[in-house]
Structures are given as C-alpha cells and as structure tokens.
Enzyme design. Sequence first.
Site, PDB file in Angstrom:
ATOM      1  N   GLY A  36      42.584 -14.585  86.928  1.00  0.00           N
ATOM      2  CA  GLY A  36      43.421 -14.496  85.727  1.00  0.00           C
ATOM      3  C   GLY A  36      43.821 -15.823  85.119  1.00  0.00           C
ATOM      4  O   GLY A  36      44.552 -15.848  84.128  1.00  0.00           O
ATOM      5  N   CYS A  94      23.092  -4.817  62.873  1.00  0.00           N
ATOM      6  CA  CYS A  94      23.448  -4.081  61.655  1.00  0.00           C
ATOM      7  C   CYS A  94      24.811  -3.411  61.825  1.00  0.00           C
ATOM      8  O   CYS A  94      24.924  -2.183  61.722  1.00  0.00           O
ATOM      9  CB  CYS A  94      22.382  -3.045  61.357  1.00  0.00           C
TER      10      CYS A  94
HETATM   11  C1  LIG Z   1      39.942  -7.863  91.291  1.00  0.00           C
HETATM   12  C2  LIG Z   1      39.595  -9.015  90.443  1.00  0.00           C
HETATM   13  N1  LIG Z   1      39.671 -10.251  90.961  1.00  0.00           N
HETATM   14  C3  LIG Z   1      39.357 -11.357  90.237  1.00  0.00           C
HETATM   15  C4  LIG Z   1      38.954 -11.240  88.926  1.00  0.00           C
HETATM   16  C5  LIG Z   1      38.603 -12.484  88.174  1.00  0.00           C
HETATM   17  O1  LIG Z   1      39.479 -12.696  87.147  1.00  0.00           O
HETATM   18  P1  LIG Z   1      39.352 -13.985  86.197  1.00  0.00           P
HETATM   19  O2  LIG Z   1      37.945 -14.048  85.750  1.00  0.00           O
HETATM   20  O3  LIG Z   1      40.306 -13.681  85.114  1.00  0.00           O
HETATM   21  O4  LIG Z   1      39.729 -15.149  87.014  1.00  0.00           O
HETATM   22  C6  LIG Z   1      38.879  -9.970  88.332  1.00  0.00           C
HETATM   23  C7  LIG Z   1      38.480  -9.830  86.936  1.00  0.00           C
HETATM   24  O5  LIG Z   1      38.413  -8.792  86.359  1.00  0.00           O
HETATM   25  C8  LIG Z   1      39.205  -8.825  89.111  1.00  0.00           C
HETATM   26  O6  LIG Z   1      39.117  -7.590  88.602  1.00  0.00           O
END
Ligand SMILES: Cc1ncc(COP(=O)(O)O)c(C=O)c1O
Length: 399
Positions: free
Chosen positions: A234, A350
């Site tokens: 995240g 398109c």
């Molecule tokens: C369980 C889990 N871990 C890690 C990630 C990685 O997240 P990010 O790419 O935002 O670091 C995700 C992304 O969807 C996830 O679902």
Amino acid sequence: METVEKKSAVETYIEQRKSSDSEPICAYVYDLELLKEHATSIKESLPSFCRFYYAVKANPARELLQTLEPIVDGFEVASIGEIGKVSNVSGKPMLFGGPGKKDSEIENAMDHNVEYFNVESFHELNRMNYIAKQNEVTLPVLLRVNLSENVSESNIRMSGVPSQFGVDERDVQDLIKKAMELQNIDVRGFHYHAMSNNLDAHAHVRFVEMCIEKSLAWRDEYELNNPIIDIGGGVGINYWNPDQPFDWETLATGLSQCETAYKDENLTLFLEIGRYVTAECGSYVAEVLDVKTNHSEHYAVIRGGSHHLRFPAAWKISQPFSIYPIDEWRYPFERPEITDTKVTVAGELCTPNDVLVRKEYVNRLRAGDVLVFEYAGAYGWTISHHDFLSHPHPEHVYI
Ligand SMILES: Cc1ncc(COP(=O)(O)O)c(C=O)c1O
C-alpha cells in the site's frame, strides 16, 4: 510536462528502435539496474525485525523477479500461477494470500515453498484444516483482519469499510478461538493489508503501530506465540505530483522506532510491497499517431492505449509522462502539431474511455513524437485487457 533530457534506458531503446524499424513504437521498457538500486535501498533502510517481501501481483515478469530475488526476503503470491512464476526463479519463502483460494491451489501451495497461508474467512479456515488433515500436515497461518478503523486517505481502502477481504475485526476473536480448536492449523500471526497507494507516510506509521498493538492484545488474550505481523503493502506512488513522492524515510524511521519500542516483544514484521518496488523502473513508450482538435479540445492518439496500460483509465487520472521529440518526418505533407496548450492523450481503441492523459499542458507535441509514460512498472501490463480490438501487443524490453 518536461521533455526528456538525460540519456536513459528508454532513450537508448527509442534511438535503437527508430534506426531499425519504421513501425510506430509501442513498448514496455524496464530499467533493471534502477530496480536493483531501488529495492536494495528499501531493504537496507529496514530495521532488522522487518522482512521485505515483494507482492508479485504488481508485476510478475520473470526478469523483474530475477532482479529482485537476491534482494528480497520472500514473495507474496495470490494464485498458483504466481507460485509457479516465483518457483521458476527462487527458492525463497512465499506468503500465500488472496480471497478466493481453490482447494487445488492450497494443496499445490503445500508442495511449494509457501511459508504462511493467509486465512480470509471462517470457511477458508475450515477448508485449510480439512485439506491439511487429509495431507497429514499442519498449516502455518496468518489471520487476515479487516480493521474497524479507517487507516488512511488512500484511493482504495480495505479497512474500516466492508470488503471481500479478511475477517471483520469484531469477529477476529471468534476466528482465533476456532483456529485454535483445529488440529491441523497453527496460528502464527495476523495480516493487515489495508490500503492501496497511500501517500501519507505518517499515517502509515500510525497504521503499523495499530497493527502491533492489536496483535499483542490478541497474543496475550489467547496465549499465542509471538505473532508475525504482516502490514501488507500500500505504499503509494504520487502519480498526480511525482516531485512529491511518498516519504519512505519517515516510514523507515517509524519502523525503527517501533523496533526499539517493542524490543522485548520479539516481534517480526512482514512488509509485502508491490507498487512502490516496481512502478518506477517501468515505462510504457508509445508513438503519437495523430494530433487533432475536436470541439475546441486537443487530442493526441497513440499507438497503444488502455489495453496495454489500463491503470490511468481505471483510476481516471493522467499517467505522468514526458515527450521524446522525434525530428524526422517521413511524409511529404504537413505534420500535425500543437504548442503551449493542454492535450488529452487517447489510445487506439474504439472507446472514449481509452484515455491515458487528461488535459495536461505540453510545450509542443507532434504526430511522430514518442510519449514516455512513467511509473508504469506496477499494475501496468498484467492488469490490462490486452486483446480488445486485436491490436498487436507491445514489445517488452528489459535493459
Ligand atoms: C494482500 C496484498 N498484499 C500486498 C499487496 C501489494 O500492495 P501494493 O502494491 O499497494 O504495495 C496487495 C495488493 O493488492 C495485496 O492484496
């Protein structure tokens, strides 16, 4: 947006390609050296109680996995396909997450290097126990929690809101009790992936502290072993303003302070980061086919589009880009051009949804110039609908 100035992997690619082929350029170009340096600096910044896992879903390309392999502690995977891709290049441990694990995937994962299985629901816990019993093994699991509180202002939240992920915090105690009753399940910790593209490093640190506090409370209440605390990914990319990136140093410092504050607890913190690891090393490079004005607004149409890079269309944002000017012009007639104005960059599909850039300022843009879409190394090619309209796929170049 600025014109590209320094010689980069992308520039090298465009020069070579232009001298050898007259078809319009369309490619993903990856700078593996940049990826190596970036991932190494992430790893080196983390305190020793952290484990750095790469979330493969961000970009599962073999060349990227190979580059990351010596640097990361392991991989987060969410399907048997991803388990296979990691197994082809690494013997490092995997964490298996995802809300829809099939029985066959769980069974297959047990034969690979999967260290921990995320539990996403009561039913999944029962299924894991059942499969483990049939195979006469015990599965080490992390219980995925959907926290009651909202933890950031990020674009996508999986916490403090209803979602298909994990178990409502209010039900976690029941989940722990249930898991402890099951003979073939070993509760090893908690999993909290809660947001996507968070840009607030201070909020991220507060989130980590919250995860630690909750995990310790459940550990004490149920006399669990010292839990593994998986804070997920995240960490964001500032697509809107790349000059103000996520403040990684604040997060790294916050993690170090947590290590000191909880030093007697013997905790292990897992990070499973995707976007922040690979976004920057990848560019999507596409030649401008046409430049035109329609109902007083300027459009550039590129060879490529959202079927290759769906992300800006999905989030309704402008992908950051720069212009690589191409001076040669091979036709005997006028070259379409706009100067000192705003442009919308559309793809070759398109549909009016095929838009990668929305009304951004350019000094000059001409048919035949090449657009370099930056931060395209994560959630780019593999989340896109490649075969809509049956155009040829882009090249994939790893430099
Ligand atoms: C369980 C889990 N871990 C890690 C990630 C990685 O997240 P990010 O790419 O935002 O670091 C995700 C992304 O969807 C996830 O679902």
